[in-house]
Design a protein around this motif. Structure first.
Motif, PDB file in Angstrom:
ATOM      1  N   LEU A  28       0.837  -1.210   0.000  1.00  0.00           N
ATOM      2  CA  LEU A  28       0.000   0.000   0.000  1.00  0.00           C
ATOM      3  C   LEU A  28       0.872   1.260   0.000  1.00  0.00           C
ATOM      4  N   ASP A  29       1.906   1.257   0.814  1.00  0.00           N
ATOM      5  CA  ASP A  29       2.833   2.396   0.835  1.00  0.00           C
ATOM      6  C   ASP A  29       3.511   2.569  -0.517  1.00  0.00           C
ATOM      7  N   ASN A  32       1.100   4.136  -3.098  1.00  0.00           N
ATOM      8  CA  ASN A  32       0.925   5.578  -2.927  1.00  0.00           C
ATOM      9  C   ASN A  32       2.158   6.354  -3.341  1.00  0.00           C
ATOM     10  N   ARG A  33       3.335   5.791  -3.115  1.00  0.00           N
ATOM     11  CA  ARG A  33       4.551   6.437  -3.621  1.00  0.00           C
ATOM     12  C   ARG A  33       4.557   6.457  -5.142  1.00  0.00           C
ATOM     13  N   LEU A  35       1.893   6.558  -7.077  1.00  0.00           N
ATOM     14  CA  LEU A  35       0.921   7.573  -7.503  1.00  0.00           C
ATOM     15  C   LEU A  35       1.505   8.979  -7.386  1.00  0.00           C
ATOM     16  N   ARG A  36       2.379   9.171  -6.399  1.00  0.00           N
ATOM     17  CA  ARG A  36       3.018  10.482  -6.224  1.00  0.00           C
ATOM     18  C   ARG A  36       4.232  10.668  -7.116  1.00  0.00           C
ATOM     19  N   SER A  40       9.319   3.884  -6.538  1.00  0.00           N
ATOM     20  CA  SER A  40       8.491   2.767  -6.086  1.00  0.00           C
ATOM     21  C   SER A  40       8.765   1.554  -6.956  1.00  0.00           C
ATOM     22  N   GLN A 218      -9.156   3.754  -8.908  1.00  0.00           N
ATOM     23  CA  GLN A 218      -8.632   4.742  -7.977  1.00  0.00           C
ATOM     24  C   GLN A 218      -9.593   5.928  -7.879  1.00  0.00           C
ATOM     25  N   ILE A 221      -7.884  11.948  -6.733  1.00  0.00           N
ATOM     26  CA  ILE A 221      -6.942  12.557  -5.789  1.00  0.00           C
ATOM     27  C   ILE A 221      -6.613  13.937  -6.345  1.00  0.00           C
ATOM     28  N   CYS A 233      -1.399  -1.702 -11.420  1.00  0.00           N
ATOM     29  CA  CYS A 233      -0.350  -1.594 -10.401  1.00  0.00           C
ATOM     30  C   CYS A 233       1.013  -2.142 -10.829  1.00  0.00           C
ATOM     31  N   GLN A 362      -7.086   0.563  -1.113  1.00  0.00           N
ATOM     32  CA  GLN A 362      -6.814   1.717  -1.970  1.00  0.00           C
ATOM     33  C   GLN A 362      -8.054   2.131  -2.762  1.00  0.00           C
TER      34      GLN A 362
END
Length: 428
Positions: A28-29, A32-33, A35-36, A40, A218, A221, A233, A362
């Motif tokens: 999960l972490d 999100n990394r 997505l930013r 990752s 998703q 955001i 993913c 997520q």
């Protein structure tokens, strides 16, 4: 577990009982990394699409499913009621699996495989099950090949554009559109199409076959300028797992060492070779009786199918391992061999459950028990490997429902990848 097997696995750093919660939080972490746009393991590929709200009617589309070891192609026609009719289905080998191909050879082989569908529809849905960057026009730029496909010149190419050019060169009318998607997106779209009146809060597509991957919807955001859409993913690229000596031995021999550690511990294309390394090491360590160990050491390879057949019926002398065991194995040899292979299945199930746990969280769905998250699972490894589905189901019930109050449902749909790919080819 047999103490000798436990000691053997521990000695070689094999973690059978992976903590599903810990691995899910790590995944999960990483999601999100990704997505930013930070460093990752997972690519977190935007697709710019969502499942259509209404059923598609009175349209035909050419469908290609290229991934793993097979290349499938057919025509799909949706009737006036939105029911899909599949015709002209053919299956051949995936180009680049048996030998390395250059770019022209790769797409020429695609065109040859599609000759039976020439000009039967003016749009193409193309399920290309490898990491891609999806462009807003629906094309896909290949990031890299997985599953041991060897065509390095194709990396970085716009697959739809190159396919169009190759088809025209082979006498086709130029297709109006080639829509690229991943098999996980196809699975997700098939789940949505099959749901009809069933109230699901979100959808996930999960593949556990030759390879492994997941896609989910998703939510928006705004601070990252990410609109609501399907995200692929590339879950198999996760490296946050403990590598046993067997994993390391196989990884060093693989097409791309040092990558996709969780896929190499979990999916059907790799479970057999990792099992082989495990059995060779066990034979060398004297875990088996002398006679049986010597027989095992003479094996030249191992596939998931072969070791799963032993798990399904250890005393069937018609199988590869059953035949060897019937010749000289003691009852303790049977027990130890079974437990080693079952440990690989157990680890695979826990890794798969962790990926699905992260995907459900997520998605922000499943908070209402009457509207679970629909998880469409595809792949013979998931459905046919002994006790794998049952274990995944049990771990999700514990980690998601009991511990987090999130609800989900695993489903399957006939011809799911074909159906989902056809839908993608006709989304306007």
């Amino acid at each position: 577990m047999n103490s000798a097997v436990s000691a053997f696995l521990s000695r070689h750093n094999f973690v059978r009982h992976v903590d599903v919660n810990v691995l899910a939080e790590s995944i999960l972490d990483d999601m999100n990394r990704g997505l930013r746009k930070e460093k990752s393991d997972e690519d977190m590929i935007t697709t710019w699409c969502l499942p259509p709200e209404k059923a598609i009617t009175n349209k035909s589309v050419i469908v290609i499913d290229a991934g793993g070891t097979n290349f499938r192609s057919c025509l799909v026609t949706f009737d006036e009621n939105g029911e899909a009719v599949i015709s002209d289905m053919e299956k051949t080998k995936m180009p680049g699996v048996e030998k390395e191909l250059n770019k022209k050879e790769f797409f020429d082989q695609f065109a040859a495989n599609l000759e039976h569908l020439k000009n039967k529809a003016d749009t193409i849905g193309f399920c290309f099950s490898y990491p891609m960057t999806i462009t807003k026009d629906g094309d896909g730029v290949l990031i890299n090949f997985t599953k041991e496909v060897k065509a390095p010149e194709v990396v970085g190419c716009a697959i739809g554009k190159c396919l169009k050019e190759s088809l025209v060169a082979h006498g086709w009318n130029e297709p109006k559109r080639v829509s690229l998607l991943n098999d996980t997106v196809a699975a997700l779209l098939a789940g949505k199409a099959a749901a009809k009146s069933t109230p699901y809060s979100s959808y996930i597509g999960f593949i556990l076959g030759t390879g492994m991957n997941a896609a989910y919807i998703q939510p928006e955001i705004s601070e990252l300028n990410i609109e609501k859409q399907i995200i692929v993913c590339e879950s198999g690229k996760t490296n946050a797992v403990v590598m046993s000596d067997f994993d390391k031995a196989f990884d060093a021999k693989s097409q791309k060492p040092g990558t996709a550690f969780i896929e190499k511990q979990c999916s059907g294309g790799y479970l057999g070779p990792v099992a082989y390394e495990m059995l060779m090491t066990a034979a060398a360590d004297g875990v088996f009786s002398k006679a049986f160990g010597e027989k095992i050491a003479k094996l030249e390879s191992m596939s998931l199918i072969e070791f799963n057949m032993f798990l399904l019926n250890p005393y069937d002398a018609a199988t590869t391992l059953g035949k060897i065991a019937a010749e000289c194995a003691t009852e303790e040899d049977y027990d130890r061999l079974y437990q080693m292979l079952d440990a690989l299945t157990e680890r695979s199930a826990r890794c798969a459950a962790a990926i699905l746990t992260a995907s459900v969280i997520q998605s922000a769905g499943g908070t209402n028990s009457a509207k679970p998250v629909c998880i469409l699972c595809n792949g013979s490894t998931f459905w046919k490997t002994k006790m794998l589905f049952e274990r995944v189901n049990a771990y999700l019930d514990d980690v998601l429902t009991v511990q987090r109050g999130l609800y989900w449902k695993i489903v399957s749909v006939d011809n799911d990848i074909t159906l989902g790919t056809a839908i993608a080819g006709l989304i306007e």
